[in-house]
Design an enzyme around this catalytic site. Structure first.
Site, PDB file in Angstrom:
ATOM      1  N   LYS A  94       2.152  36.854 -33.220  1.00  0.00           N
ATOM      2  CA  LYS A  94       2.045  36.100 -31.941  1.00  0.00           C
ATOM      3  C   LYS A  94       2.424  36.203 -30.900  1.00  0.00           C
ATOM      4  CE  LYS A  94      -1.108  33.112 -34.936  1.00  0.00           C
ATOM      5  NZ  LYS A  94      -2.505  33.982 -34.593  1.00  0.00           N
TER       6      LYS A  94
ATOM      7  N   HIS B 158      -5.948  24.388 -36.495  1.00  0.00           N
ATOM      8  CA  HIS B 158      -6.265  25.345 -37.192  1.00  0.00           C
ATOM      9  C   HIS B 158      -6.465  25.122 -39.027  1.00  0.00           C
ATOM     10  CE1 HIS B 158      -5.333  29.829 -38.631  1.00  0.00           C
ATOM     11  NE2 HIS B 158      -5.794  30.057 -37.627  1.00  0.00           N
TER      12      HIS B 158
ATOM     13  N   ASP C 278       2.865  22.126 -35.967  1.00  0.00           N
ATOM     14  CA  ASP C 278       2.626  24.051 -36.084  1.00  0.00           C
ATOM     15  C   ASP C 278       2.528  25.197 -34.746  1.00  0.00           C
ATOM     16  OD1 ASP C 278       0.814  26.323 -35.936  1.00  0.00           O
ATOM     17  OD2 ASP C 278      -1.040  25.514 -36.718  1.00  0.00           O
TER      18      ASP C 278
ATOM     19  N   CYS D  76     -11.027  29.907 -37.108  1.00  0.00           N
ATOM     20  CA  CYS D  76     -10.103  29.181 -38.077  1.00  0.00           C
ATOM     21  C   CYS D  76     -10.375  27.108 -38.415  1.00  0.00           C
ATOM     22  CB  CYS D  76      -9.114  29.732 -38.606  1.00  0.00           C
ATOM     23  SG  CYS D  76      -9.673  31.459 -39.067  1.00  0.00           S
TER      24      CYS D  76
ATOM     25  N   GLN E 277       0.647  28.647 -31.802  1.00  0.00           N
ATOM     26  CA  GLN E 277       0.339  28.920 -30.534  1.00  0.00           C
ATOM     27  C   GLN E 277       1.181  28.113 -29.397  1.00  0.00           C
ATOM     28  OE1 GLN E 277      -2.018  30.703 -29.736  1.00  0.00           O
ATOM     29  NE2 GLN E 277      -3.218  31.225 -31.784  1.00  0.00           N
TER      30      GLN E 277
HETATM   31  N1  PMP Z   1      -2.203  28.138 -36.354  1.00  0.00           N
HETATM   32  C1  PMP Z   1      -2.664  28.666 -35.087  1.00  0.00           C
HETATM   33  C2  PMP Z   1      -2.440  26.912 -34.377  1.00  0.00           C
HETATM   34  C3  PMP Z   1      -3.101  29.290 -35.205  1.00  0.00           C
HETATM   35  O1  PMP Z   1      -3.698  29.594 -33.911  1.00  0.00           O
HETATM   36  C4  PMP Z   1      -2.723  30.750 -36.625  1.00  0.00           C
HETATM   37  C5  PMP Z   1      -3.391  32.377 -35.889  1.00  0.00           C
HETATM   38  N2  PMP Z   1      -4.223  32.349 -35.421  1.00  0.00           N
HETATM   39  C6  PMP Z   1      -2.186  30.167 -37.460  1.00  0.00           C
HETATM   40  C7  PMP Z   1      -1.969  28.907 -37.766  1.00  0.00           C
HETATM   41  C8  PMP Z   1      -2.538  31.570 -38.580  1.00  0.00           C
HETATM   42  O2  PMP Z   1      -1.283  32.122 -38.481  1.00  0.00           O
HETATM   43  P1  PMP Z   1      -1.084  33.498 -39.157  1.00  0.00           P
HETATM   44  O3  PMP Z   1      -2.184  33.625 -39.274  1.00  0.00           O
HETATM   45  O4  PMP Z   1      -0.149  34.301 -38.479  1.00  0.00           O
HETATM   46  O5  PMP Z   1      -0.335  33.498 -40.014  1.00  0.00           O
END
Ligand code: PMP
Length: 417
Positions: free
Chosen positions: A232, A129, A206, A375, A209
């Site tokens: 999430k 991401h 990270d 993203c 997910q």
């Molecule tokens: N890393 C991963 C793997 C994600 O899926 C996400 C959210 N889509 C993020 C980072 C960023 O999370 P947040 O927008 O809640 O900061």
């Protein structure tokens, strides 16, 4: 399909606790399959927010008065609940942040300031991401260090042999996602950590997910850092966690200055607070942390392993139903996934149906999915498509949701072909 079994499991998962799901969109029952972006909140979490604001709201840590003490206690209880949820050795290892992005930026800045120098290397993977790419790019620019990328294989899994070869005496940190937010695949983070630790290199996971879907135990995993977001996993928006092993957090400097993170402020010598407060400048989201604790209670009450099992079955059902549709291409097909499946649809003549068009037609039938690059532009570029369609699951989804997606997809494909 063992429909009976699915129904029994679904009942246990308390869909009725999520009032928002009980609505129509364009006169169709809402089918919410965008959970990797954010999950809905159970009534208990929504009530917790109201309860906090109506009965004990007061700024924490600094007050001698009753409400401040109640608020402080609730915030610190939530920290302990989070530590227990992750099986962390101590609540001192739980830093509350604004979310995964904030956690990773905090770490990149702090770790970078202390431990990264010109010529050093940071490793991330090809499927990350943007939140797990850009903070490291910024750090590398600042420190004249080098960001190196662990490649993925054809089947979208991490190339572990290439990874092992990338680890060297200049590598300062490895940061990878446990579960890809695009592909849903569970990465072999145990191997990633083991190989890095053999060279005394710390690893950041990270977990945005992963923590919502898998029973992540930071001590068993032995990760050095873990970042994730409350929103999430049935908790409120604006709150996240950076877990860090105490030995690392002690070594790192604060990333932000202000109230709360100090011990004493003197013109000539300011000293910093103990863990985890050193990393929590300013008033934290103590209402959010409380509500997050309620979300964790909620997940615990359903059973972490039961959630994982149920969602894994649902994910397999989703993939199998999608695979049965003519022209559907699933990314990382057949690999074990947690919570998300990405796909595209091709016409008989080989033409890709634009994921945005498909997503729009699904929406018109009440089905919420996400389309685009999620993203993760480098990954999407590597897949050679303008984006994917991602259906992502939470504990309240059912086989019926998936059946509704499949029916809507068949209609969309017929309209676009
Ligand atoms: N890393 C991963 C793997 C994600 O899926 C996400 C959210 N889509 C993020 C980072 C960023 O999370 P947040 O927008 O809640 O900061």
């Amino acid at each position: 399909m063992e429909n009976g079994k699915w129904k029994i499991e679904t009942k246990k998962m308390n869909r009725a606790d999520f009032e928002i799901l009980n609505q129509t969109v364009y006169k169709r029952p809402l089918v919410y399959l965008d959970n990797a972006a954010t999950t809905q909140k159970p009534t208990a979490v929504i009530n917790a927010l109201t309860e906090a604001y109506t009965t004990w709201n007061a700024n924490i840590h600094r007050g001698v008065h009753h409400l401040s003490q109640v608020a402080t206690q609730k915030h610190e209880e939530a920290r302990q609940k989070t530590a227990d949820f992750l099986h962390a050795a101590s609540a001192r290892e739980i830093v509350f942040t604004k979310g995964t992005t904030n956690s990773l930026n905090l770490l990149a800045f702090s770790f970078g300031e202390a431990l990264v120098h010109e010529g050093d290397e940071i490793l991330v993977s090809a499927v990350e991401h943007h939140s797990n790419i850009v903070p490291w790019q910024m750090l590398c620019q600042r420190k004249k260090a080098r960001l190196r990328v662990i490649p993925m294989r054809e089947d979208c899994t991490l190339d572990i042999e290439a990874y092992a070869a990338l680890l060297n005496e200049r590598t300062r940190l490895v940061s990878v996602a446990y579960v890809s937010n695009v592909l849903g695949i569970i990465q072999p983070v145990e191997d990633v950590i083991r190989l890095a630790h053999a060279k005394e290199i710390p690893v950041c996971i990270d977990g945005a997910q992963a923590v919502p879907h898998l029973p992540v135990d930071v001590q068993a995993l032995d990760c050095d850092f873990l970042a994730f977001s409350a929103h999430k996993m049935y908790g409120p928006t604006g709150l996240g966690v950076l877990y860090g092993k105490e030995k690392w957090l002690n070594m790192l400097p604060p990333a932000e200055g202000g109230g709360e993170m100090i011990e004493h402020v003197r013109w000539d010598n300011t000293t910093y607070n103990t863990l985890p407060y050193k990393f929590e400048a300013g008033t934290p989201d103590f209402i959010g942390s409380y509500a997050f604790g309620v979300a964790l209670d909620y997940m615990n009450s359903l059973g972490r392993e039961a959630i994982t099992r149920y969602e894994a079955e649902l994910c397999r059902y989703l993939e199998s139903q999608l695979a049965a549709i003519q022209g559907v291409r699933i990314y990382a097909a057949g690999h074990e996934k947690a919570g998300a499946v990405s796909f595209n649809v091709y016409r008989e003549d080989g033409q890709l149906l634009h994921p945005f068009d498909v997503g729009t037609l699904l929406d018109r039938q009440g089905v919420a999915v996400r389309t685009g690059h999620h993203c993760a532009e480098p990954l999407i570029d590597a897949l050679g498509v303008p984006g994917t369609i991602r259906a992502s699951l939470a504990l309240y989804n059912t086989c019926e949701d998936i059946d509704a997606l499949i029916r809507a997809l068949e209609t969309a494909v017929a309209m676009l072909s």
